[in-house]
Design an enzyme around this catalytic site. Structure first.
Site, PDB file in Angstrom:
ATOM      1  N   ASN A 209       7.849 -13.529   0.365  1.00 24.78           N
ATOM      2  CA  ASN A 209       8.309 -12.345   1.102  1.00 24.78           C
ATOM      3  C   ASN A 209       8.406 -12.703   2.577  1.00 24.78           C
ATOM      4  O   ASN A 209       8.044 -13.808   2.986  1.00 24.78           O
ATOM      5  CB  ASN A 209       7.363 -11.159   0.857  1.00 24.78           C
ATOM      6  CG  ASN A 209       5.949 -11.488   1.280  1.00 24.78           C
ATOM      7  OD1 ASN A 209       5.671 -11.698   2.455  1.00 24.78           O
ATOM      8  ND2 ASN A 209       5.035 -11.572   0.311  1.00 24.78           N
ATOM      9  N   ASP A 278       2.638  -9.544  -5.448  1.00 28.26           N
ATOM     10  CA  ASP A 278       2.038  -8.792  -6.552  1.00 28.26           C
ATOM     11  C   ASP A 278       2.226  -9.507  -7.882  1.00 28.26           C
ATOM     12  O   ASP A 278       1.422  -9.367  -8.794  1.00 28.26           O
ATOM     13  CB  ASP A 278       2.661  -7.388  -6.617  1.00 28.26           C
ATOM     14  CG  ASP A 278       2.150  -6.490  -5.500  1.00 28.26           C
ATOM     15  OD1 ASP A 278       0.991  -6.685  -5.089  1.00 28.26           O
ATOM     16  OD2 ASP A 278       2.907  -5.616  -5.033  1.00 28.26           O
ATOM     17  N   LYS A 288      12.861 -29.207 -12.125  1.00 28.02           N
ATOM     18  CA  LYS A 288      13.786 -28.353 -11.381  1.00 28.02           C
ATOM     19  C   LYS A 288      14.756 -27.699 -12.361  1.00 28.02           C
ATOM     20  O   LYS A 288      15.365 -28.390 -13.190  1.00 28.02           O
ATOM     21  CB  LYS A 288      14.540 -29.205 -10.344  1.00 28.02           C
ATOM     22  CG  LYS A 288      15.420 -28.379  -9.447  1.00 28.02           C
ATOM     23  CD  LYS A 288      15.980 -29.202  -8.300  1.00 28.02           C
ATOM     24  CE  LYS A 288      17.027 -28.406  -7.577  1.00 28.02           C
ATOM     25  NZ  LYS A 288      18.364 -28.903  -7.718  1.00 28.02           N
ATOM     26  N   ASP A 306      -5.652  -8.817  -7.731  1.00 28.46           N
ATOM     27  CA  ASP A 306      -5.707  -8.031  -6.486  1.00 28.46           C
ATOM     28  C   ASP A 306      -6.940  -8.491  -5.717  1.00 28.46           C
ATOM     29  O   ASP A 306      -8.083  -8.149  -6.063  1.00 28.46           O
ATOM     30  CB  ASP A 306      -5.764  -6.536  -6.794  1.00 28.46           C
ATOM     31  CG  ASP A 306      -5.578  -5.715  -5.518  1.00 28.46           C
ATOM     32  OD1 ASP A 306      -6.175  -6.089  -4.486  1.00 28.46           O
ATOM     33  OD2 ASP A 306      -4.840  -4.726  -5.564  1.00 28.46           O
ATOM     34  N   ILE A 307      -6.692  -9.282  -4.667  1.00 27.35           N
ATOM     35  CA  ILE A 307      -7.788  -9.945  -3.943  1.00 27.35           C
ATOM     36  C   ILE A 307      -8.668  -8.901  -3.244  1.00 27.35           C
ATOM     37  O   ILE A 307      -9.893  -8.943  -3.308  1.00 27.35           O
ATOM     38  CB  ILE A 307      -7.208 -10.949  -2.927  1.00 27.35           C
ATOM     39  CG1 ILE A 307      -6.385 -12.003  -3.673  1.00 27.35           C
ATOM     40  CG2 ILE A 307      -8.316 -11.588  -2.098  1.00 27.35           C
ATOM     41  CD1 ILE A 307      -5.586 -12.939  -2.781  1.00 27.35           C
ATOM     42  N   PHE A 323      -4.540  -3.455   4.413  1.00 22.97           N
ATOM     43  CA  PHE A 323      -3.314  -3.135   5.148  1.00 22.97           C
ATOM     44  C   PHE A 323      -2.308  -2.583   4.155  1.00 22.97           C
ATOM     45  O   PHE A 323      -2.177  -3.105   3.053  1.00 22.97           O
ATOM     46  CB  PHE A 323      -2.740  -4.381   5.838  1.00 22.97           C
ATOM     47  CG  PHE A 323      -3.173  -4.480   7.266  1.00 22.97           C
ATOM     48  CD1 PHE A 323      -4.489  -4.775   7.582  1.00 22.97           C
ATOM     49  CD2 PHE A 323      -2.273  -4.251   8.301  1.00 22.97           C
ATOM     50  CE1 PHE A 323      -4.898  -4.854   8.895  1.00 22.97           C
ATOM     51  CE2 PHE A 323      -2.666  -4.328   9.625  1.00 22.97           C
ATOM     52  CZ  PHE A 323      -3.991  -4.627   9.922  1.00 22.97           C
ATOM     53  N   LYS A 337      -4.390   4.455  -1.706  1.00 16.21           N
ATOM     54  CA  LYS A 337      -4.817   3.052  -1.721  1.00 16.21           C
ATOM     55  C   LYS A 337      -6.313   2.923  -1.426  1.00 16.21           C
ATOM     56  O   LYS A 337      -7.003   2.099  -2.026  1.00 16.21           O
ATOM     57  CB  LYS A 337      -3.996   2.250  -0.708  1.00 16.21           C
ATOM     58  CG  LYS A 337      -3.386   1.018  -1.328  1.00 16.21           C
ATOM     59  CD  LYS A 337      -2.190   0.512  -0.577  1.00 16.21           C
ATOM     60  CE  LYS A 337      -0.909   0.781  -1.361  1.00 16.21           C
ATOM     61  NZ  LYS A 337       0.275   0.231  -0.732  1.00 16.21           N
ATOM     62  N   LYS A 341      -8.409   1.168  -4.462  1.00 17.46           N
ATOM     63  CA  LYS A 341      -9.035  -0.143  -4.258  1.00 17.46           C
ATOM     64  C   LYS A 341     -10.476  -0.014  -3.767  1.00 17.46           C
ATOM     65  O   LYS A 341     -11.133  -1.022  -3.517  1.00 17.46           O
ATOM     66  CB  LYS A 341      -8.210  -0.970  -3.264  1.00 17.46           C
ATOM     67  CG  LYS A 341      -6.763  -1.182  -3.724  1.00 17.46           C
ATOM     68  CD  LYS A 341      -6.098  -2.335  -3.006  1.00 17.46           C
ATOM     69  CE  LYS A 341      -4.624  -2.409  -3.402  1.00 17.46           C
ATOM     70  NZ  LYS A 341      -3.969  -3.643  -3.030  1.00 17.46           N
TER      71      LYS A 341
HETATM   72  N1  CTP Z   1      -3.551  -7.090  -1.640  1.00 25.49           N
HETATM   73  C1  CTP Z   1      -4.353  -8.077  -2.177  1.00 25.49           C
HETATM   74  N2  CTP Z   1      -4.006  -8.706  -3.326  1.00 25.49           N
HETATM   75  C2  CTP Z   1      -2.866  -8.373  -3.973  1.00 25.49           C
HETATM   76  C3  CTP Z   1      -2.019  -7.368  -3.431  1.00 25.49           C
HETATM   77  C4  CTP Z   1      -2.404  -6.758  -2.262  1.00 25.49           C
HETATM   78  O1  CTP Z   1      -5.406  -8.386  -1.592  1.00 25.49           O
HETATM   79  N3  CTP Z   1      -2.542  -9.023  -5.088  1.00 25.49           N
HETATM   80  C5  CTP Z   1      -3.986  -6.394  -0.417  1.00 25.49           C
HETATM   81  C6  CTP Z   1      -3.116  -6.624   0.789  1.00 25.49           C
HETATM   82  O2  CTP Z   1      -3.583  -7.716   1.558  1.00 25.49           O
HETATM   83  C7  CTP Z   1      -3.255  -5.308   1.537  1.00 25.49           C
HETATM   84  C8  CTP Z   1      -3.478  -4.280   0.468  1.00 25.49           C
HETATM   85  O3  CTP Z   1      -3.899  -5.018  -0.677  1.00 25.49           O
HETATM   86  O4  CTP Z   1      -4.426  -5.296   2.335  1.00 25.49           O
HETATM   87  C9  CTP Z   1      -2.291  -3.405   0.159  1.00 25.49           C
HETATM   88  O5  CTP Z   1      -1.295  -4.097  -0.463  1.00 25.49           O
HETATM   89  P1  CTP Z   1      -0.074  -3.392  -1.226  1.00 25.49           P
HETATM   90  O6  CTP Z   1       0.776  -4.517  -1.723  1.00 25.49           O
HETATM   91  O7  CTP Z   1       0.549  -2.381  -0.360  1.00 25.49           O
HETATM   92  O8  CTP Z   1      -0.823  -2.659  -2.373  1.00 25.49           O
HETATM   93  P2  CTP Z   1      -0.450  -2.533  -3.842  1.00 25.49           P
HETATM   94  O9  CTP Z   1      -1.702  -2.195  -4.545  1.00 25.49           O
HETATM   95  O10 CTP Z   1       0.260  -3.754  -4.285  1.00 25.49           O
HETATM   96  O11 CTP Z   1       0.485  -1.273  -3.877  1.00 25.49           O
HETATM   97  P3  CTP Z   1       2.074  -1.142  -3.928  1.00 25.49           P
HETATM   98  O12 CTP Z   1       2.292  -0.577  -5.246  1.00 25.49           O
HETATM   99  O13 CTP Z   1       2.379  -0.200  -2.795  1.00 25.49           O
HETATM  100  O14 CTP Z   1       2.660  -2.513  -3.725  1.00 25.49           O
END
Ligand code: CTP
Length: 397
Positions: A209, A278, A288, A306-307, A323, A337, A341
């Site tokens: 991204n 994600d 390749k 999801d870290i 964030f 959120k 989380k």
């Molecule tokens: N984050 C993370 N690990 C992931 C995805 C997100 O640690 N696999 C953390 C990001 O660093 C950020 C927060 O989660 O602090 C929000 O990320 P976001 O992508 O907006 O949340 P999602 O749960 O993926 O929700 P959305 O459906 O809006 O993408």
């Protein structure tokens, strides 16, 4: 006033940006600082000591052999009671002197004999800045603990465009204030993730991204300025490591997850700024991939861990900051959120405001409600976030 009673030594070297030191002096004095000025011979060709004397309200020092300073080690005395030396502007020549420990004039002697932190604001032509010798010297003084403020990119007095332009006085004043501010996170260990992740499709292609990493790097820098011990786990970005910050480079979300799992248990605070992908490709090709003419290609994607949620769920979890980049409805999405989380603090921004730019607009959401940090440079917002964080950290955390 942010700098009340702070004792500064402002050093000017020869460069056209010397006139901006006048404006900086005015600002520093206005915010309460005691500003003593030392100028190199070159600096006096661009701006007169009389101007600097009038603005600082103190005698200006220019000469190593000045009878007022040359007796009884006086030139060292001039910096002894100072809490910071700021060299504004710092020429390529002066930076080279600092890198080599030369002391052949008053200002370089004061810098070499200092006991306090040193900040320099480089100002020079773009070619001089990019010259390998200057870059080597800058890297050397950074390693020696000197804080480098800027330079910025833009129009230059010589008519060229590029990096080398001195930061504006307001930005330098903010950097000085941040350096001298009480260390609100002293003794804390802060873990920050930043940048995008790259998820391989085959050996040469990735899904990623457009996160630049700038916000996460600004948070790491602001946390270090506030006295924290900072570890920065970074996806692939083109940014310099903030001084004093320990950086671990990763590529994929899984690598970031592994690095965070290792570092999180010792941390007091976790700020998850990274734009973690994600999804990852379920079976990246070891070879390749070839074009299949005319046919659609499907990639099977599976979710990444999801870290942030993992860290927030740990036993003795650090205080977690998430964030959220949203395209609309900040308050509702941030609240969802936080709950989903189990994170006490969410920093929310509109994605269209933030990605790739130097500015951002952030609102914080925590148990006490919404706090608008306003709009501004990412470093300024990061400093406000850290100040807020210091105020809400549970005691003992
Ligand atoms: N984050 C993370 N690990 C992931 C995805 C997100 O640690 N696999 C953390 C990001 O660093 C950020 C927060 O989660 O602090 C929000 O990320 P976001 O992508 O907006 O949340 P999602 O749960 O993926 O929700 P959305 O459906 O809006 O993408």
């Amino acid at each position: 006033m942010a700098l009340t009673g702070k004792k500064l030594l402002l050093g000017l070297t020869g460069g056209i940006a010397a006139y901006k030191a006048a404006e900086l002096t005015r600002r520093l004095v206005k915010s309460g600082a005691d500003v003593r000025v030392a100028m190199t011979d070159g600096a006096t060709r661009f701006i007169t000591p009389v101007t600097m004397q009038a603005l600082s309200g103190q005698p200006v020092w220019t000469d190593l052999w000045d009878p007022r300073v040359s007796d009884a080690m006086g030139h060292i005395e001039l910096s002894r009671d100072r809490e910071l030396i700021a060299v504004v502007p710092a020429s390529a020549d002066f930076i080279a002197k600092l890198a080599n420990g030369l002391a052949d004039d008053l200002l370089s002697s004061l810098c070499l004999a200092r006991r306090c932190p040193l900040l320099v604001a480089p100002s020079m032509n773009v070619e001089m800045w990019q010259n390998a010798a200057t870059q080597r010297n800058v890297a050397q003084i950074r390693e020696d603990g000197v804080v480098i403020a800027g330079p910025a990119a833009g129009d230059q007095a010589c008519g060229e465009i590029g990096l080398g332009r001195m930061l504006e006085p307001a930005q330098i004043a903010a950097d000085i204030e941040a350096l001298l501010a009480p260390k609100a996170l002293a003794g804390k260990r802060v873990l920050v993730t930043a940048g995008p992740t790259q998820e391989p499709v085959d050996p040469v292609r990735v899904i990623t991204n457009s996160s630049s990493g700038k916000m996460g790097y600004a948070v790491a820098r602001a946390a270090h300025e506030a006295g924290a011990k900072v570890t920065l786990i970074s996806g692939p970005v083109a940014l310099a490591t903030p001084p004093g910050v320990a950086r671990i480079d990763v590529r994929t979300a899984e690598e970031m997850f592994a690095a965070v799992k290792k570092a999180a248990p010792g941390s007091d605070v976790f700020v998850s700024v990274a734009a973690v992908a994600d999804y990852k490709v379920k079976h990246p090709s070891p070879r390749k991939l070839k074009k299949v003419n005319g046919r659609a290609v499907n990639l099977e994607l599976v979710e990444n861990p999801d870290i942030l949620a993992y860290v927030a769920g740990m036993k003795n979890a650090p205080y977690c900051v998430g964030f959220a980049a949203e395209s609309e409805d900040l308050a509702r999405n941030a609240a969802e959120k936080r709950a989903k989380k189990n994170v006490p603090l969410i920093a929310a921004n509109l994605a269209q405001d933030a990605v790739g730019t130097d500015d951002n607009a952030i609102k914080l959401y925590d148990a006490r409600g919404e706090h608008d940090l306003g709009r501004g440079p990412k470093l300024e917002l990061a400093r406000k976030l850290i100040a807020h964080l210091a105020g809400v950290l549970p005691s003992g955390k």
